[in-house]
Design a protein around this motif. Structure first.
Motif, PDB file in Angstrom:
ATOM      1  N   ALA A 151      55.767  15.331  24.479  1.00  0.00           N
ATOM      2  CA  ALA A 151      56.533  15.230  23.326  1.00  0.00           C
ATOM      3  C   ALA A 151      56.693  16.965  22.805  1.00  0.00           C
ATOM      4  O   ALA A 151      57.780  17.412  22.340  1.00  0.00           O
ATOM      5  N   GLN A 152      55.667  17.661  23.062  1.00  0.00           N
ATOM      6  CA  GLN A 152      55.813  19.075  22.624  1.00  0.00           C
ATOM      7  C   GLN A 152      56.836  19.821  23.857  1.00  0.00           C
ATOM      8  O   GLN A 152      57.788  20.677  23.082  1.00  0.00           O
ATOM      9  N   ARG A 208      60.465  18.691  22.514  1.00  0.00           N
ATOM     10  CA  ARG A 208      60.898  18.771  20.933  1.00  0.00           C
ATOM     11  C   ARG A 208      62.141  19.761  20.825  1.00  0.00           C
ATOM     12  O   ARG A 208      62.855  19.650  19.845  1.00  0.00           O
ATOM     13  N   LEU A 257      65.740  18.574  20.672  1.00  0.00           N
ATOM     14  CA  LEU A 257      66.011  17.193  19.916  1.00  0.00           C
ATOM     15  C   LEU A 257      66.579  17.725  18.562  1.00  0.00           C
ATOM     16  O   LEU A 257      66.294  18.798  18.024  1.00  0.00           O
ATOM     17  N   ARG A 303      63.602  14.015  16.133  1.00  0.00           N
ATOM     18  CA  ARG A 303      62.237  14.518  15.953  1.00  0.00           C
ATOM     19  C   ARG A 303      61.477  13.852  15.018  1.00  0.00           C
ATOM     20  O   ARG A 303      60.229  13.388  15.264  1.00  0.00           O
ATOM     21  N   LEU A 326      60.763  10.642  17.094  1.00  0.00           N
ATOM     22  CA  LEU A 326      59.558  10.811  17.833  1.00  0.00           C
ATOM     23  C   LEU A 326      58.122  11.159  17.046  1.00  0.00           C
ATOM     24  O   LEU A 326      57.276  10.471  17.803  1.00  0.00           O
ATOM     25  N   ASP A 327      58.219  11.581  16.071  1.00  0.00           N
ATOM     26  CA  ASP A 327      56.752  11.941  15.266  1.00  0.00           C
ATOM     27  C   ASP A 327      56.550  10.557  14.858  1.00  0.00           C
ATOM     28  O   ASP A 327      55.100  10.270  14.954  1.00  0.00           O
TER      29      ASP A 327
END
Length: 321
Positions: free
Chosen positions: A151-152, A155, A158, A163, A166-167
């Motif tokens: 994910a990092q 990121r 995106l 984002r 995703l979060d």
């Protein structure tokens, strides 16, 4: 099943001397998939698939190949790995751990009906029951730690809306308690192209292939990953077809009874399955590895699926549907 490591006929012939399969007659690279190097191989004794494992460490291969052997011996339609002269299912070829597996006759069904989905639900439940006495365990390579790192990594590529999605989904899966659900050895990637039907017009399964993402994980998660691929109504939207979902889940629970917790967590399991493949496709799309015949899937497909699951929160179907 892309090609990252090239293997010449001379190199393969020398390696095949470990096996009782006869002399090499033909080899051809397989240009689908994204994880490993695969070749179709024909020898004097039969047809096989050669896999060079590009990311999987050799220490993990006894889990994957042992699982295939365990399921095949239990009567599931899983191809049996070929043992070499030392009784091992893999050895080193061109610096990579490699295995030889019998080639399955059949073709994938990319436009499945409810009957196809029922066949998959039943065989997946049989697999989940069959691993009750499988002695090996392996933490998923696409589990919590991988999600956080990946994910990092993706990121920066995106949009702000992506984002936020995703979060939100990372937090939901992180805190949802999926790891407490019934678990065992799962396939983890039972997409349509990993099931070969003997007759494309029928529902008899000739083989379940590509165990490269098998791990010890929640059975419900394995089922959700499968539903997310087999039961899409409109790929442009990512919504589920209720008839195909019901067919798969009804067939599954006719063999293995899901727990009340698995049914209650079903919406989150679907989201977790979609998140996993959105992340991996984002990574492969924006941060690809070098290789010949490399094929990266479009990540927007699973972005749509994840957005739909988060918005609709599909519940486990009830008899009153």
């Amino acid at each position: 099943m892309s090609v990252y490591t090239n293997v010449s006929a001379e190199e393969l012939s020398a390696w095949l001397e470990r096996y009782n399969v006869g002399a090499l007659q033909m080899q051809a690279p397989i240009a689908a998939g994204i994880e490993n190097t695969n070749y179709f191989v024909t020898t004097e004794n039969g047809n096989y698939v050669l896999t060079l494992y590009e990311r999987l460490p050799a220490a993990d291969l006894p889990f994957y190949l042992g699982l295939m052997a365990h399921l095949a011996q239990a009567g599931l339609p899983v191809p049996m790995p070929e043992a070499d002269c030392d009784g091992q299912y893999f050895s080193t070829l061109n610096g990579k751990p490699a295995g030889l597996i019998a080639r399955v006759v059949g073709a994938p069904q990319l436009t499945p009906t409810a009957a196809h989905c029922a066949a998959i639900g039943k065989v997946l439940a049989r697999m989940h029951l069959a691993v009750a006495d499988y002695p090996r365990a392996l933490e998923s390579a696409r589990g919590r730690a991988w999600r956080e790192v990946t994910a990092q990594a993706v990121r920066p590529f995106l949009s702000e809306a992506q984002r936020r999605l995703l979060d939100t989904e990372m937090a939901a899966v992180r805190d949802g308690g999926i790891e407490r659900l019934p678990r065992g050895a799962i396939h983890g990637d039972l997409f349509r192209d990993n099931v070969l039907f003997v007759d494309p017009e029928g529902t008899r399964i000739g083989g379940i292939i590509d165990f490269g993402f098998a791990a010890t994980d929640a059975f419900g998660y394995d089922l959700a990953v499968t539903v997310n691929d087999w039961c899409i109504a409109d790929p442009a939207i990512g919504d589920l077809d209720p008839l195909r979902v019901a067919a798969m889940l009804d067939a599954y629970q006719s063999v293995r009874t899901p727990t009340s917790d698995e049914k209650a967590q079903w919406p989150l399991l679907l989201r977790a399955g979609a998140l996993r493949f959105w992340l991996s496709r984002l990574y492969d799309y924006y941060l690809p590895r070098e290789g010949s015949l490399v094929h990266a899937h479009d990540p927007t497909h699973f972005e749509r699926i994840l957005s739909q699951r988060a918005k609709q929160l599909p519940a486990w179907p009830t008899p009153e549907r």
